[in-house]
Design a protein around this motif. Structure first.
Motif, mmCIF file in Angstrom:
data_model
loop_
_atom_site.group_PDB
_atom_site.id
_atom_site.type_symbol
_atom_site.label_atom_id
_atom_site.label_comp_id
_atom_site.label_asym_id
_atom_site.label_seq_id
_atom_site.Cartn_x
_atom_site.Cartn_y
_atom_site.Cartn_z
ATOM 1 N N THR A 1 10.149 -8.021 -9.671
ATOM 2 C CA THR A 1 8.790 -8.221 -9.169
ATOM 3 C C THR A 1 8.523 -7.162 -8.107
ATOM 4 O O THR A 1 9.457 -6.568 -7.549
ATOM 5 C CB THR A 1 8.608 -9.615 -8.547
ATOM 6 O OG1 THR A 1 9.445 -9.713 -7.377
ATOM 7 C CG2 THR A 1 8.984 -10.718 -9.531
ATOM 8 N N PHE A 2 7.253 -6.938 -7.831
ATOM 9 C CA PHE A 2 6.916 -5.922 -6.829
ATOM 10 C C PHE A 2 7.538 -6.288 -5.479
ATOM 11 O O PHE A 2 8.085 -5.435 -4.763
ATOM 12 C CB PHE A 2 5.395 -5.787 -6.713
ATOM 13 C CG PHE A 2 4.947 -4.448 -6.186
ATOM 14 C CD1 PHE A 2 5.701 -3.724 -5.289
ATOM 15 C CD2 PHE A 2 3.734 -3.910 -6.586
ATOM 16 C CE1 PHE A 2 5.279 -2.486 -4.803
ATOM 17 C CE2 PHE A 2 3.301 -2.675 -6.112
ATOM 18 C CZ PHE A 2 4.073 -1.971 -5.210
ATOM 19 N N ASP B 1 7.112 -6.231 1.855
ATOM 20 C CA ASP B 1 5.851 -6.526 2.534
ATOM 21 C C ASP B 1 4.806 -7.083 1.576
ATOM 22 O O ASP B 1 3.826 -7.689 1.999
ATOM 23 C CB ASP B 1 5.301 -5.276 3.236
ATOM 24 C CG ASP B 1 4.818 -4.224 2.273
ATOM 25 O OD1 ASP B 1 5.557 -3.929 1.316
ATOM 26 O OD2 ASP B 1 3.707 -3.686 2.467
ATOM 27 N N VAL B 2 5.024 -6.889 0.267
ATOM 28 C CA VAL B 2 4.092 -7.416 -0.736
ATOM 29 C C VAL B 2 4.100 -8.947 -0.749
ATOM 30 O O VAL B 2 3.188 -9.576 -1.280
ATOM 31 C CB VAL B 2 4.426 -6.831 -2.136
ATOM 32 C CG1 VAL B 2 3.573 -7.456 -3.230
ATOM 33 C CG2 VAL B 2 4.219 -5.322 -2.126
ATOM 34 N N GLY C 1 4.782 -13.214 -11.238
ATOM 35 C CA GLY C 1 3.689 -12.773 -12.095
ATOM 36 C C GLY C 1 3.356 -11.294 -12.032
ATOM 37 O O GLY C 1 2.527 -10.822 -12.805
ATOM 38 N N TRP C 2 4.004 -10.565 -11.111
ATOM 39 C CA TRP C 2 3.707 -9.130 -10.972
ATOM 40 C C TRP C 2 5.012 -8.355 -11.022
ATOM 41 O O TRP C 2 5.755 -8.310 -10.052
ATOM 42 C CB TRP C 2 2.970 -8.873 -9.660
ATOM 43 C CG TRP C 2 2.433 -7.471 -9.501
ATOM 44 C CD1 TRP C 2 2.318 -6.503 -10.459
ATOM 45 C CD2 TRP C 2 1.938 -6.880 -8.286
ATOM 46 N NE1 TRP C 2 1.774 -5.361 -9.932
ATOM 47 C CE2 TRP C 2 1.531 -5.562 -8.597
ATOM 48 C CE3 TRP C 2 1.791 -7.341 -6.984
ATOM 49 C CZ2 TRP C 2 0.989 -4.706 -7.644
ATOM 50 C CZ3 TRP C 2 1.262 -6.487 -6.032
ATOM 51 C CH2 TRP C 2 0.855 -5.188 -6.365
ATOM 52 N N ARG D 1 -6.046 -4.792 1.360
ATOM 53 C CA ARG D 1 -6.306 -3.350 1.362
ATOM 54 C C ARG D 1 -4.979 -2.610 1.483
ATOM 55 O O ARG D 1 -3.980 -3.146 1.984
ATOM 56 C CB ARG D 1 -7.243 -2.923 2.479
ATOM 57 C CG ARG D 1 -6.765 -3.131 3.883
ATOM 58 C CD ARG D 1 -7.333 -2.098 4.863
ATOM 59 N NE ARG D 1 -6.755 -0.766 4.620
ATOM 60 C CZ ARG D 1 -7.008 0.291 5.371
ATOM 61 N NH1 ARG D 1 -7.839 0.199 6.396
ATOM 62 N NH2 ARG D 1 -6.442 1.464 5.124
ATOM 63 N N GLY D 2 -4.970 -1.364 0.981
ATOM 64 C CA GLY D 2 -3.779 -0.548 1.103
ATOM 65 C C GLY D 2 -3.505 -0.212 2.561
ATOM 66 O O GLY D 2 -4.392 -0.282 3.416
ATOM 67 N N PRO D 3 -2.263 0.184 2.860
ATOM 68 C CA PRO D 3 -1.883 0.417 4.250
ATOM 69 C C PRO D 3 -2.409 1.709 4.842
ATOM 70 O O PRO D 3 -2.375 1.892 6.060
ATOM 71 C CB PRO D 3 -0.348 0.446 4.185
ATOM 72 C CG PRO D 3 -0.039 0.902 2.795
ATOM 73 C CD PRO D 3 -1.123 0.321 1.931
ATOM 74 N N TYR D 4 -2.929 2.621 3.979
ATOM 75 C CA TYR D 4 -3.286 3.949 4.491
ATOM 76 C C TYR D 4 -4.230 4.639 3.520
ATOM 77 O O TYR D 4 -4.018 4.601 2.306
ATOM 78 C CB TYR D 4 -2.014 4.777 4.680
ATOM 79 C CG TYR D 4 -2.246 6.185 5.150
ATOM 80 C CD1 TYR D 4 -2.938 6.445 6.336
ATOM 81 C CD2 TYR D 4 -1.763 7.272 4.420
ATOM 82 C CE1 TYR D 4 -3.149 7.754 6.766
ATOM 83 C CE2 TYR D 4 -1.961 8.577 4.851
ATOM 84 C CZ TYR D 4 -2.661 8.813 6.018
ATOM 85 O OH TYR D 4 -2.876 10.089 6.444
#
Length: 251
Positions: free
Chosen positions: A68-69, A75-76, A84-85, A135-138
């Motif tokens: 999984t991610f 941190d995900v 599921g991912w 949101r993405g970190p950067y």
């Protein structure tokens, strides 16, 4: 909750400052979703979709063994804690997975069309998976999704929202967006959805281009990314050891 260390707070301050530069000096503006024609190489990536799909199909024979991610990037866990991912990395945070690249040579070849690659992976959404708004970190990178397995669906039961735009994946088609905007994604069908997930450096003018380059090269030394690379290395070692054992098993 523990207070971030002084070094972490300093780095976060630099990132926040750099994000302002990136927004101001973006060569192509800052839309949530980009017109594919903005990137001439996008059509070349789409042409490679059948070859990429063939390599994906071989990987999915061992789908249950894929991480999984959050197994790789802990941190995900703030947005995903179930199974599921799933992922299969060729490139993570600028570091290659040589074994996975050998498994997917045509995919890797197609990715050389994209300037400034930082991440390449197969992103596998199981039925019912929903990533909440985040949101993405950067904002120094942009994201590309190439649709590979997209179940038939009606309405918006399989989609991704970026800011206020709801987009739909299509097999063999590219979607390019800025993950620094709030976004969420879901698969409310009864079948698996797979995209090729790619991050690449956002086109910037000077001085943002230079600052972004420095930050991207410094990031690999942060504990978060070092942990992710170590986690992937451990999974990769186990995955290919099991494959070798199967090949050597007596008939």
């Amino acid at each position: 909750m523990d207070r971030p260390s002084r070094i972490t707070r300093f780095f976060m301050g630099i990132v926040s400052w750099a994000e302002g530069l990136n927004f101001k000096y973006a060569k192509l503006g800052n839309p949530p979703v980009y017109d594919n024609a903005t990137f001439p190489w996008a059509a070349e990536v789409e042409k490679a979709a059948p070859a990429i799909r063939a390599e994906l199909d071989r990987i999915l024979l061992r789908k249950d063994e894929l991480p999984t991610f959050q197994d790789i990037s802990t941190d995900v866990k703030t947005i995903s804690t179930d199974n599921g991912w799933k992922t299969f990395f060729l490139l993570g945070f600028g570091v290659k997975s040589e074994q996975n690249i050998k498994t997917c040579p045509e995919t890797w070849k197609a990715m050389q069309k994209i300037p400034g690659l930082t991440t390449v992976m197969f992103s596998i959404f199981e039925p019912g998976k929903h990533l909440p708004a985040h949101r993405g970190p950067y904002n120094g990178v942009l994201r590309l999704h190439l649709g590979l397995i997209v179940p038939e669906n009606s309405g918006d039961n399989l989609a991704i929202r970026i800011k206020d735009q709801v987009c739909h994946w299509q097999e063999g088609k590219v979607l390019i967006f800025d993950d620094a905007y709030e976004h969420e994604a879901w698969n409310h069908t009864d079948k698996t959805r797979v995209v090729l997930f790619v991050d690449f450096v956002k086109p910037l003018k000077f001085p943002a281009r230079l600052v972004n380059w420095m930050l991207m090269h410094m990031a690999i030394f942060t504990p978060f990314i070092r942990e992710g690379l170590d986690n992937h290395k451990e999974w990769e070692k186990k995955f290919y050891a099991e494959a070798e054992a199967l090949r050597n098993r007596p008939n």
